[in-house]
Design an enzyme around this catalytic site. Structure first.
Site, PDB file in Angstrom:
ATOM      1  CB  THR A   1      -9.848 -10.849  -3.053  1.00 56.81           C
ATOM      2  OG1 THR A   1     -10.907  -9.722  -3.265  1.00 56.81           O
ATOM      3  CG2 THR A   1      -8.905  -9.840  -1.552  1.00 56.81           C
TER       4      THR A   1
ATOM      5  CE  LYS B   1     -13.533  -8.254  -0.513  1.00 58.75           C
ATOM      6  NZ  LYS B   1     -13.358  -9.232  -2.414  1.00 58.75           N
TER       7      LYS B   1
END
Length: 281
Positions: A104, A179
């Site tokens: 991420t 995300k």
């Protein structure tokens, strides 16, 4: 694999064998896909001694031996290093290869690296995940994909070893944006939940009993399973979860500012959670 998934003949590499990446890599190996692993510490690789996985001596070595390289390290700097740094994947991977960023990170990091990869005939897609190690073990990770649809179909057999669903969100960087919003929502839910438990005490409602109510009621969220007793406060989570949630919240704020968008209430609640964890934004 599912009946609708065509097995891949690509050799797969995996970098980032932590609490999330480790179970993902094991699923790939145990489903019979030829896999090469790299880690900084030998003891990390020793955990796969009972599998058919091969080991690489460096990211460059791994890149030279695989067709698809998955990266699941902690942050932007780590992704930059293993992909484009000295001795990184781009220094050795053959044209036609694919790099998958499961970390991420900032969408701009993925877009920039995708441009560098394209110069070498390599395709890079971003595919951050949600669901943890247990999700990978159960083949139920959520994978959020940004990148070329044809490339996604090529790597789908790899993703299918640990993921369901696999959601294609758009071009490179789109998976990261989704995300980050997901993680901002988790952080906000934690902040709201801590406040709800504090209110419960003031109203003479036992937080332990309330947690049972919430887990079965319309007030349920993933956060209810994360914030547990005996005290139902976020402070103890700070050392482990705080820095990562802080990082992701900062990234969302950066994206919002660049877009001229106002995050609103979700950011207010997320900031409350970060404050409680001692990881102020």
């Amino acid at each position: 694999m599912t009946e609708t998934t065509v097995p891949t003949t690509d050799r797969v590499g995996f970098i980032g064998l932590g609490s999330q990446g480790g179970p993902m890599a094991r699923r790939i190996v145990e489903d019979g896909i030829a896999t090469v692993l790299w880690a900084r510490r030998q003891e990390t690789l020793d955990a796969y001694s009972d599998t058919k996985a091969e080991y690489a001596s460096s990211p460059a070595d791994l890149g030279s031996r695989v067709d698809i390289a998955c990266v699941c390290v902690v942050d932007d700097a780590g992704v930059e290093q293993v992909v484009a740094g000295d001795g990184g994947l781009l220094s050795s991977m053959a044209s036609g290869g694919v790099i998958v960023i499961h970390s991420t990170v900032h969408p701009d990091t993925c877009r920039r690296l995708a441009e560098q990869a394209a110069e070498k005939g390599i395709t890079l897609i971003d595919a951050p995940v949600s669901g943890g190690g247990m999700g990978a073990e159960a083949r139920k990770l959520l994978v959020m994909v940004g990148g070329d649809a044809e490339t996604l179909e090529r790597v789908r057999p790899v993703f299918a070893t640990y993921a369901n669903p696999i959601v294609h969100l758009g071009p490179v960087g789109a998976g990261q944006r989704a995300k980050l919003i997901n993680n901002l929502m988790l952080t906000a839910n934690l902040g709201v939940l801590e406040s709800a438990y504090a209110l419960a005490r003031s109203l003479e409602v036992d937080p332990e009993q309330l947690s049972t109510v919430l887990s079965h009621g319309s007030g349920n969220s993933f956060a209810v399973n994360v914030l547990r007793g005996p005290d139902f406060v976020l402070g103890p989570m700070g050392a482990m979860a705080g820095p990562l949630l802080q990082k992701d919240t900062r990234l969302v704020v950066d994206l919002a500012r660049a877009a001229g968008a106002e995050p609103g209430t979700v950011l207010t609640a997320a900031d409350a959670a970060l404050d409680s964890m001692g990881c102020q934004r």
